[in-house]
Design a protein around this motif. Structure first.
Motif, mmCIF file in Angstrom:
data_model
loop_
_atom_site.group_PDB
_atom_site.id
_atom_site.type_symbol
_atom_site.label_atom_id
_atom_site.label_comp_id
_atom_site.label_asym_id
_atom_site.label_seq_id
_atom_site.Cartn_x
_atom_site.Cartn_y
_atom_site.Cartn_z
ATOM 1 N N ALA A 149 8.530 2.050 -5.162
ATOM 2 C CA ALA A 149 7.980 2.781 -4.032
ATOM 3 C C ALA A 149 6.484 2.903 -4.304
ATOM 4 C CB ALA A 149 8.626 4.155 -3.927
ATOM 5 N N ILE A 150 5.684 2.258 -3.469
ATOM 6 C CA ILE A 150 4.234 2.243 -3.708
ATOM 7 C C ILE A 150 3.636 3.586 -3.279
ATOM 8 C CG2 ILE A 150 2.045 1.100 -3.184
ATOM 9 C CD1 ILE A 150 3.981 -0.706 -4.715
ATOM 10 N N THR A 151 2.936 4.220 -4.208
ATOM 11 C CA THR A 151 2.391 5.550 -3.937
ATOM 12 C C THR A 151 0.871 5.544 -3.799
ATOM 13 O OG1 THR A 151 2.338 5.920 -6.312
ATOM 14 C CG2 THR A 151 4.257 6.737 -5.128
ATOM 15 N N ASN A 152 0.233 4.481 -4.224
ATOM 16 C CA ASN A 152 -1.242 4.432 -4.192
ATOM 17 C C ASN A 152 -1.709 2.998 -4.416
ATOM 18 O OD1 ASN A 152 -0.235 5.301 -7.083
ATOM 19 N ND2 ASN A 152 -2.148 4.181 -7.376
ATOM 20 N N ASP A 153 -2.976 2.761 -4.091
ATOM 21 C CA ASP A 153 -3.603 1.493 -4.475
ATOM 22 C C ASP A 153 -4.079 1.631 -5.912
ATOM 23 O OD1 ASP A 153 -3.318 0.048 -2.089
ATOM 24 O OD2 ASP A 153 -5.026 1.111 -1.204
ATOM 25 N N PRO A 213 -5.585 8.435 -8.535
ATOM 26 C CA PRO A 213 -4.610 9.303 -7.868
ATOM 27 C C PRO A 213 -4.168 10.430 -8.802
ATOM 28 C CG PRO A 213 -3.566 7.277 -8.610
ATOM 29 C CD PRO A 213 -5.026 7.120 -8.884
ATOM 30 N N SER A 214 -3.945 11.626 -8.226
ATOM 31 C CA SER A 214 -3.368 12.701 -9.031
ATOM 32 C C SER A 214 -1.859 12.499 -9.078
ATOM 33 C CB SER A 214 -3.671 14.056 -8.403
ATOM 34 O OG SER A 214 -2.954 14.187 -7.189
ATOM 35 N N GLY A 258 0.856 -1.183 0.000
ATOM 36 C CA GLY A 258 0.000 0.000 0.000
ATOM 37 C C GLY A 258 0.888 1.226 0.000
ATOM 38 N N ALA A 259 0.276 2.399 -0.011
ATOM 39 C CA ALA A 259 1.031 3.655 -0.105
ATOM 40 C C ALA A 259 2.126 3.707 0.964
ATOM 41 C CB ALA A 259 0.100 4.840 0.039
#
Ligand code: HPA
Length: 274
Positions: free
Chosen positions: A223-227, A238-239, A123-124
């Motif tokens: 690097a996880i930034t969003n689902d 996500p923006s 996850g993020a």
């Protein structure tokens, strides 16, 4: 074109003329991850415009420069920014950093990116060292021997051990490569999850294959930034700004891990492991 005339060899010659630094590790910074270079001491900077084979980086969050410097005890070449396939310049500029690392006689490379998670625990803010990839682009990378491992298991284990020790959330996983530049639809994200992918993104795979073909040891990390699969299909995706902010958080953990992994001790002589 002779071997010494390749853009990578010309860039390497230029760098050797300008500095006595002989880096032993290369790091390619993905979206929002360029802050890694701040951790380098005694920096020497080469804007991509001053090198051969690089395109100016067009995407926000990708500065476009090579920073040589010391990460802890080890000299590194940190590439801030990359050219993506979706920029339409073809494979060559996307592989420039890897080929330059090879021309500089670098033997270890860490290739990073921002990615969307397809399943828990990712996850993020999590970090995912690649255990494999699924190429969902219509384009193939370079040929590697059948069954050749691309992602170095020892580097992956060392990364996970260090993350655990530092309390940074990390788990290994399979990366699905999309052409981009737009994000996948929720239905596509669910389909990729069924295919066996753990995260989705738009880079790193061709660079990793080329690095391996050239004999480098490869550590690739998302690097996880969003689902990638939204909780509700009514929610907007996500923006790019949100992705960058989250990547900066993950970048701090990534920097701390790489400082340990790469720079903690003087490296053993070439030919004796990491
Ligand atoms: N999908 C594809 N690429 C990405 C994502 C995503 O959700 N997040 C960051 N890069």
């Amino acid at each position: 074109m002779t071997h010494h005339d390749t853009p990578a060899e010309r860039s390497a010659a230029l760098i050797r003329d300008c500095t006595n630094i002989r880096p032993r590790w290369a790091v390619i910074c993905g979206s929002g991850l360029s802050g890694l270079a701040h951790a380098l001491d005694e920096q020497t900077v080469f804007p991509y415009e001053s090198l051969f084979g690089f395109e100016p980086t067009a995407v926000q969050g990708h500065p476009g420069r090579l920073v040589l410097g010391r990460l802890g005890q080890e000299w590194c070449a940190v590439f801030q920014g990359r050219t993506h396939l979706y920029e339409g310049k073809g494979l060559e500029p996307a592989l420039a950093a890897v080929r330059l690392a090879h021309a500089l006689r670098i033997r270890n490379i860490c290739i990073t990116n921002a990615a969307g998670a397809l399943r828990p625990p990712l996850g993020a803010g999590w970090l995912m060292p690649f255990s494999g990839h699924i190429n969902l682009c219509l384009q193939r990378g370079c040929a590697l021997p059948r069954g050749a491992g691309i992602y170095d298991p020892q580097l992956r284990e060392a990364f996970l051990d260090t993350a655990l020790r530092l309390g940074a959330p990390a788990a290994p996983g399979v990366y699905a490569l999309l052409t981009g530049p737009t994000y996948e639809t929720p239905a596509e994200a669910r389909a990729y999850r069924i295919l066996g992918a753990d995260a989705v993104g738009m880079s790193t795979v061709f660079e990793s294959m080329e690095a391996r073909r050239l004999g480098l040891r490869v550590l690739a990390v998302s690097a996880i930034t969003n689902d990638a699969v939204p909780a509700s299909t009514d929610l907007p995706g996500p923006s790019h700004d949100a992705v960058l902010e989250c990547a900066q958080q993950a970048a701090r953990n990534l920097t701390a891990i790489l400082r340990e992994l790469i720079g903690a001790e003087p490296a053993p002589a070439p030919g004796h492991g990491v």
